[in-house]
Each structure stands twice: as C-alpha cells, then as structure tokens.
Design a protein around this motif. Structure first.
Motif, mmCIF file in Angstrom:
data_model
loop_
_atom_site.group_PDB
_atom_site.id
_atom_site.type_symbol
_atom_site.label_atom_id
_atom_site.label_comp_id
_atom_site.label_asym_id
_atom_site.label_seq_id
_atom_site.Cartn_x
_atom_site.Cartn_y
_atom_site.Cartn_z
ATOM 1 N N GLY A 11 0.819 -1.212 0.000
ATOM 2 C CA GLY A 11 0.000 0.000 0.000
ATOM 3 C C GLY A 11 0.851 1.259 0.000
ATOM 4 N N VAL A 12 1.924 1.260 0.785
ATOM 5 C CA VAL A 12 2.843 2.405 0.819
ATOM 6 C C VAL A 12 3.444 2.626 -0.568
ATOM 7 C CG1 VAL A 12 5.069 3.215 1.710
ATOM 8 C CG2 VAL A 12 3.376 2.250 3.284
ATOM 9 N N GLY A 13 3.931 1.569 -1.183
ATOM 10 C CA GLY A 13 4.532 1.682 -2.511
ATOM 11 C C GLY A 13 3.542 2.160 -3.556
ATOM 12 N N LEU A 14 2.339 1.654 -3.476
ATOM 13 C CA LEU A 14 1.288 2.041 -4.418
ATOM 14 C C LEU A 14 0.955 3.531 -4.284
ATOM 15 C CD1 LEU A 14 -0.568 0.675 -6.507
ATOM 16 C CD2 LEU A 14 -2.190 0.272 -4.666
ATOM 17 N N ILE A 15 0.788 3.990 -3.053
ATOM 18 C CA ILE A 15 0.483 5.408 -2.826
ATOM 19 C C ILE A 15 1.635 6.279 -3.291
ATOM 20 C CG2 ILE A 15 0.103 7.169 -1.057
ATOM 21 C CD1 ILE A 15 -1.413 4.990 0.552
ATOM 22 N N ALA A 22 -5.205 5.471 -5.962
ATOM 23 C CA ALA A 22 -4.903 4.139 -6.496
ATOM 24 C C ALA A 22 -4.991 3.048 -5.428
ATOM 25 C CB ALA A 22 -3.508 4.123 -7.118
ATOM 26 N N LEU A 23 -5.136 3.444 -4.173
ATOM 27 C CA LEU A 23 -5.181 2.473 -3.082
ATOM 28 C C LEU A 23 -6.539 1.789 -3.041
ATOM 29 C CD1 LEU A 23 -3.455 1.421 -0.626
ATOM 30 C CD2 LEU A 23 -4.844 2.957 0.761
ATOM 31 N N THR A 24 -6.603 0.644 -3.684
ATOM 32 C CA THR A 24 -7.804 -0.196 -3.636
ATOM 33 C C THR A 24 -7.361 -1.589 -3.219
ATOM 34 O OG1 THR A 24 -7.632 -0.981 -5.919
ATOM 35 C CG2 THR A 24 -8.854 1.093 -5.552
ATOM 36 N N HIS A 25 -8.301 -2.360 -2.743
ATOM 37 C CA HIS A 25 -7.981 -3.719 -2.327
ATOM 38 C C HIS A 25 -7.389 -4.523 -3.481
ATOM 39 C CE1 HIS A 25 -10.619 -2.437 0.921
ATOM 40 N NE2 HIS A 25 -10.112 -3.420 1.647
ATOM 41 N N GLU A 31 -0.223 -5.414 -6.380
ATOM 42 C CA GLU A 31 1.086 -4.859 -5.999
ATOM 43 C C GLU A 31 1.861 -5.833 -5.098
ATOM 44 O OE1 GLU A 31 3.930 -1.604 -5.784
ATOM 45 O OE2 GLU A 31 2.189 -1.871 -7.071
ATOM 46 N N ALA A 32 1.140 -6.496 -4.209
ATOM 47 C CA ALA A 32 1.778 -7.411 -3.258
ATOM 48 C C ALA A 32 1.990 -8.807 -3.844
ATOM 49 C CB ALA A 32 0.938 -7.505 -1.986
#
Length: 182
Positions: A11-15, A22-25, A31-32
């Motif tokens: 989530g940190v990397g995505l943000i 862009a932070l969605t489940h 991403e993970a």
C-alpha cells in the motif's frame, strides 16, 4: 514479515507511485503479488486499508531511530550533524515519506487516522525524546520545550525533500535553528 506487513508495504509503494486514489484492495493484491481478495481479508473497508498503511508507516519510522546513540555533550554544530544524520536516514525511505505526505492531505478530515501520522504517531514520543537528548547534549536551555519544535522542523524538511519541492540545505537550516536557541 507477516502478510499484514506485506500488504501495508504494498500500500505504501502504491500510494508513493500512483497516489492515494490508487489504493484499492484489488490494486494492493496485485502490488503485493497476492491472490485476489487477500487484502480484503485483512482490511474489510477502504478505511481499514488506510489504517493498515498508516500503521505500517509508523512502524517503519520507529525503526529509523532505534539504537541511535547521543554523546553526553556536543557543540551546536555537532548536534546539527546528528539531526542531519537522522534526517538523511529517514529520507532514504522515500516511498514512505511520499506516502505519508499524500495521506496527510487525504486524511485531513479523519482526525483519528491523521493523528496517527502526526501528533499521536507511535514514533512521535521517541522522536521527541531523541530531540530532547540532542538538545540537552548541546546545552540548550529548556530542551524539553524546544524538542517538539525540532521534531516539527525535521518533519517539514523531510516532507519538502519527499515532495522534491526545491533544493533546501537542511544542514544550514538546522545549524541556524540550533544556534538561535538559548
């Protein structure tokens, strides 16, 4: 590292890369590198996901200052060098700093989560105690009163660097601040 931490880091990397929108489940799952629906198991709602990321940011910031030794006595310039070292170490986690900055704006109306990034962040008290130790070692009067201001100054310098707003000589700013104290 457990799954919750892995999701928080994703989530940190995505943000940091794509912004808070862009932070969605689903995006965090991707991403993970996790199967679809994995993030939803740990964070049912978007707010839960935001809280998971906020908590992960706080954990990482705490690790930045663990084990830092402060000499019993230092000059103001030496104190500035210690603080610059802390600043440079924290700035290496550029994604974390960028994500934190983005979340500060995103969460400005969510007092509970915003405070976990600011005044009530788990790392805030250890940082303030560290600042107080540096100020005491430098012979600053009322070190405990000035420590929160020094933490705020370092935080502002970190945000400025993370945003790549403009070049700032942190060493010069910190030296001037410390020299100006009684």
């Amino acid at each position: 590292m457990g799954r919750r931490e892995h999701i928080g880091d994703a989530g940190v990397g995505l943000i940091a890369r794509d912004g808070v929108h862009a932070l969605t489940h689903l995006q965090v799952d991707t991403e993970a590198g996790l199967p679809r629906g994995s993030t939803s198991y740990y964070a049912r709602t978007r707010r839960d996901l935001l809280a998971l990321v906020v908590n992960r940011l706080s954990e990482g910031s705490q690790a930045d200052i663990d084990d830092l030794e402060i000499p019993a006595s230092v000059s103001r310039q030496e104190a500035a060098e210690i603080v610059v070292g802390v600043l440079e170490h924290m700035a290496r986690r550029a994604d974390a700093q960028a994500a934190r900055g983005a979340l500060l704006f995103e969460l400005r109306d969510d007092v509970e989560l915003r405070e976990l990034l600011t005044a009530e962040a788990p790392v805030r008290q250890p940082l303030t105690r560290l600042a107080e130790r540096v100020l005491l070692a430098a012979g600053v009067n009322q070190a405990s009163a000035h420590a929160p201001d020094l933490v705020g100054l370092v935080d502002a310098l970190l945000m400025y660097q993370a945003a790549k707003a403009a070049p700032v000589n942190a060493r010069r700013v910190l030296r001037a601040y410390l020299e100006g104290l009684d």
